[in-house]
Scaffold this motif. Structure first.
Motif, PDB file in Angstrom:
ATOM      1  N   TYR A 105      11.413   6.970   1.609  1.00  0.00           N
ATOM      2  CA  TYR A 105      12.615   6.825   2.425  1.00  0.00           C
ATOM      3  C   TYR A 105      12.804   5.380   2.874  1.00  0.00           C
ATOM      4  O   TYR A 105      13.919   4.869   2.930  1.00  0.00           O
ATOM      5  N   ARG A 106      11.683   4.703   3.186  1.00  0.00           N
ATOM      6  CA  ARG A 106      11.796   3.301   3.597  1.00  0.00           C
ATOM      7  C   ARG A 106      12.305   2.442   2.444  1.00  0.00           C
ATOM      8  O   ARG A 106      13.078   1.508   2.651  1.00  0.00           O
ATOM      9  N   ALA A 107      11.876   2.758   1.231  1.00  0.00           N
ATOM     10  CA  ALA A 107      12.340   2.013   0.063  1.00  0.00           C
ATOM     11  C   ALA A 107      13.828   2.211  -0.173  1.00  0.00           C
ATOM     12  O   ALA A 107      14.487   1.372  -0.800  1.00  0.00           O
ATOM     13  N   ARG A 108      14.380   3.323   0.320  1.00  0.00           N
ATOM     14  CA  ARG A 108      15.814   3.586   0.200  1.00  0.00           C
ATOM     15  C   ARG A 108      16.607   2.964   1.336  1.00  0.00           C
ATOM     16  O   ARG A 108      17.811   3.164   1.441  1.00  0.00           O
ATOM     17  N   GLY A 109      15.913   2.235   2.244  1.00  0.00           N
ATOM     18  CA  GLY A 109      16.617   1.530   3.295  1.00  0.00           C
ATOM     19  C   GLY A 109      16.594   2.197   4.652  1.00  0.00           C
ATOM     20  O   GLY A 109      17.243   1.726   5.584  1.00  0.00           O
ATOM     21  N   ILE A 110      15.856   3.295   4.805  1.00  0.00           N
ATOM     22  CA  ILE A 110      15.772   3.991   6.092  1.00  0.00           C
ATOM     23  C   ILE A 110      14.734   3.292   6.968  1.00  0.00           C
ATOM     24  O   ILE A 110      13.639   2.957   6.487  1.00  0.00           O
ATOM     25  N   PRO A 111      15.014   3.034   8.260  1.00  0.00           N
ATOM     26  CA  PRO A 111      14.042   2.383   9.143  1.00  0.00           C
ATOM     27  C   PRO A 111      12.717   3.145   9.193  1.00  0.00           C
ATOM     28  O   PRO A 111      12.675   4.361   8.979  1.00  0.00           O
ATOM     29  N   ALA A 112      11.638   2.423   9.493  1.00  0.00           N
ATOM     30  CA  ALA A 112      10.287   2.991   9.407  1.00  0.00           C
ATOM     31  C   ALA A 112      10.111   4.248  10.248  1.00  0.00           C
ATOM     32  O   ALA A 112       9.598   5.265   9.767  1.00  0.00           O
ATOM     33  N   GLU A 113      10.526   4.202  11.512  1.00  0.00           N
ATOM     34  CA  GLU A 113      10.329   5.364  12.381  1.00  0.00           C
ATOM     35  C   GLU A 113      11.132   6.565  11.908  1.00  0.00           C
ATOM     36  O   GLU A 113      10.638   7.701  11.894  1.00  0.00           O
ATOM     37  N   GLU A 114      12.371   6.326  11.516  1.00  0.00           N
ATOM     38  CA  GLU A 114      13.209   7.409  11.011  1.00  0.00           C
ATOM     39  C   GLU A 114      12.652   7.954   9.700  1.00  0.00           C
ATOM     40  O   GLU A 114      12.677   9.170   9.450  1.00  0.00           O
ATOM     41  N   ALA A 115      12.115   7.070   8.842  1.00  0.00           N
ATOM     42  CA  ALA A 115      11.525   7.510   7.575  1.00  0.00           C
ATOM     43  C   ALA A 115      10.320   8.401   7.821  1.00  0.00           C
ATOM     44  O   ALA A 115      10.133   9.430   7.151  1.00  0.00           O
ATOM     45  N   ARG A 116       9.469   8.012   8.788  1.00  0.00           N
ATOM     46  CA  ARG A 116       8.291   8.837   9.101  1.00  0.00           C
ATOM     47  C   ARG A 116       8.693  10.200   9.632  1.00  0.00           C
ATOM     48  O   ARG A 116       8.151  11.231   9.223  1.00  0.00           O
ATOM     49  N   ARG A 117       9.677  10.215  10.562  1.00  0.00           N
ATOM     50  CA  ARG A 117      10.121  11.490  11.125  1.00  0.00           C
ATOM     51  C   ARG A 117      10.729  12.390  10.049  1.00  0.00           C
ATOM     52  O   ARG A 117      10.446  13.589   9.998  1.00  0.00           O
ATOM     53  N   ALA A 135      10.130  12.352   6.815  1.00  0.00           N
ATOM     54  CA  ALA A 135       9.080  12.825   5.915  1.00  0.00           C
ATOM     55  C   ALA A 135       8.312  13.985   6.533  1.00  0.00           C
ATOM     56  O   ALA A 135       7.981  14.971   5.858  1.00  0.00           O
ATOM     57  N   GLU A 136       8.015  13.885   7.830  1.00  0.00           N
ATOM     58  CA  GLU A 136       7.297  14.972   8.499  1.00  0.00           C
ATOM     59  C   GLU A 136       8.122  16.259   8.515  1.00  0.00           C
ATOM     60  O   GLU A 136       7.604  17.354   8.276  1.00  0.00           O
ATOM     61  N   GLU A 137       9.405  16.130   8.781  1.00  0.00           N
ATOM     62  CA  GLU A 137      10.274  17.319   8.796  1.00  0.00           C
ATOM     63  C   GLU A 137      10.336  17.967   7.422  1.00  0.00           C
ATOM     64  O   GLU A 137      10.293  19.193   7.294  1.00  0.00           O
ATOM     65  N   VAL A 138      10.443  17.142   6.373  1.00  0.00           N
ATOM     66  CA  VAL A 138      10.530  17.674   5.014  1.00  0.00           C
ATOM     67  C   VAL A 138       9.262  18.439   4.651  1.00  0.00           C
ATOM     68  O   VAL A 138       9.305  19.555   4.127  1.00  0.00           O
ATOM     69  N   LEU A 139       8.092  17.846   4.943  1.00  0.00           N
ATOM     70  CA  LEU A 139       6.831  18.469   4.528  1.00  0.00           C
ATOM     71  C   LEU A 139       6.476  19.700   5.358  1.00  0.00           C
ATOM     72  O   LEU A 139       5.706  20.554   4.906  1.00  0.00           O
ATOM     73  N   ARG A 140       7.007  19.808   6.559  1.00  0.00           N
ATOM     74  CA  ARG A 140       6.712  20.974   7.384  1.00  0.00           C
ATOM     75  C   ARG A 140       7.767  22.074   7.239  1.00  0.00           C
ATOM     76  O   ARG A 140       7.684  23.103   7.889  1.00  0.00           O
TER      77      ARG A 140
END
Length: 366
Positions: free
Chosen positions: A235-247, A249-254
């Motif tokens: 997500y970060r590589a697609r231009g999403i800020p780091a904190e938003e990318a982490r959040r 990713a967590e939502e997707v995997l859970r």
């Protein structure tokens, strides 16, 4: 909304007032027909939007009909501009008509009309933005092929007129002029077609290479470690800020279906539908360049010679340049006359320079 007259409406309207109300009523009825005709050629969202605009214009018609009372029954046709718009809407139903409708909404007189309600003026301002949005959709659908067509026609007109005038300035015979014009037409059309094919094909390949690949998502994502993985980096590589990318990713995997969620966050398509097909752009560019390049040599093909041929050629090209310029102006939402005159000035400047150079070289070589 009840079509009640505004408080500022004259209790004893003058003939000029009633004439203006009749014109407003006729124009609103024509505009409603335009939107309904366009809706008949659309489906889904666009159809519903156009029908909503038609309903709004009919509300405005009711307002003027209420003011006119019994006189409303004798209303004739709308203005020439609105009748032309209605005619084009019935015959074509294209982005060209939406662009004209956008300009019609922009010129709405309600903001300064004492007998129009504030709600009507606000409606027309919103209608302008709605039609602008619909026109943008239409422009996106035809942008690739249309761009190639307009550029091809303009290049053909200007380059072949310049070429013909250049050899005329050098003192060439009618046969030489005609052969030069035909050679310029064929070489230019082939070059334009090949160039557009390569350009659009390369652009589509670039977009395809840049599009996210989710083909393995359903196999890979469920196996990732929920707490230690690199999905956030995607997500970060697609231009999403780091904190938003982490959040994210967590939502997707859970979630219950991580693969479906990651596919849902991927933009639809790769943008290639906007630029059109390479073959379509190439064919369009070839044909329109050839058409434009044929215009300057028409007088010589039919047997005209000398100053007469030059004048007729220049006039034909000038009219064609103004037509393409005005068309671009309408579709881009700009003033058609200004765009037409700009195209004419560019063509005239290029032709004058080439003719002058041809005359100088002809004199030097002669």
């Amino acid at each position: 909304m009840d079509p009640t007259p505004p408080a500022s409406s004259p209790s004893d309207p003058s003939p000029a007032d009633r004439k203006r109300w009749r014109r407003m009523l006729a124009d609103e009825r024509e505009e409603s027909k335009v939107y309904r005709d366009l809706a008949g050629r659309r489906t889904g969202d666009e159809r519903e939007i156009l029908l909503g605009l038609a309903d709004a214009e009919e509300r405005h018609s009711d307002h003027w009909a209420h003011l006119l009372g019994s006189d409303a029954a004798a209303i004739g046709r709308g203005s020439l501009r609105m009748r032309l718009l209605a005619f084009l809407g019935r015959r074509f139903g294209s982005v060209f008509v939406l662009a004209l409708a956008q300009r019609a909404e922009t010129r709405s007189p309600y903001r300064g009309d004492a007998d129009a309600t504030p709600a009507m003026a606000a409606d027309e301002r919103i209608h302008e933005e709605v039609v602008r949005g619909l026109a943008v959709r239409g422009r996106a659908r035809v942008s690739g092929t249309f761009r190639a067509a307009v550029f091809g026609a303009n290049d053909g007109l200007i380059s072949n007129l310049s070429l013909v005038l250049g050899v005329i300035g050098g003192g060439a015979s009618r046969t030489t002029i005609l052969l030069t014009g035909i050679a310029g037409l064929l070489s230019g059309a082939l070059s334009m077609g090949a160039g557009e094919f390569v350009s659009v094909r390369s652009q589509r390949e670039l977009l395809a290479a840049s599009a996210p690949d989710t083909s393995d998502a359903r196999t890979i994502l469920p196996q990732l470690d929920v707490d230690a993985n690199e999905l956030a980096l995607v997500y970060r590589a697609r231009g999403i800020p780091a904190e938003e990318a982490r959040r994210q990713a967590e939502e997707v995997l859970r979630s219950n279906d991580p693969a479906a969620d990651v596919e849902a966050t991927t933009p639809d398509g790769d943008g290639s539908d906007v630029i059109g097909t390479s073959v379509g752009a190439a064919v369009s560019s070839f044909l329109f360049f050839a058409t434009g390049a044929a215009v300057p040599i028409i007088p010589f093909v039919v047997g005209l010679q000398g100053v007469t041929a030059v004048v007729v050629s220049a006039v034909l090209v000038g009219l064609a340049l103004m037509l393409t310029g005005a068309t671009v102006g309408v579709l881009s939402g700009g003033p058609p006359l200004r765009r037409a005159l700009r195209q004419l000035a560019i063509g005239a400047g290029a032709a004058a320079v080439t003719y002058g150079l041809g005359t100088l070289f002809g004199a030097a070589l002669g």
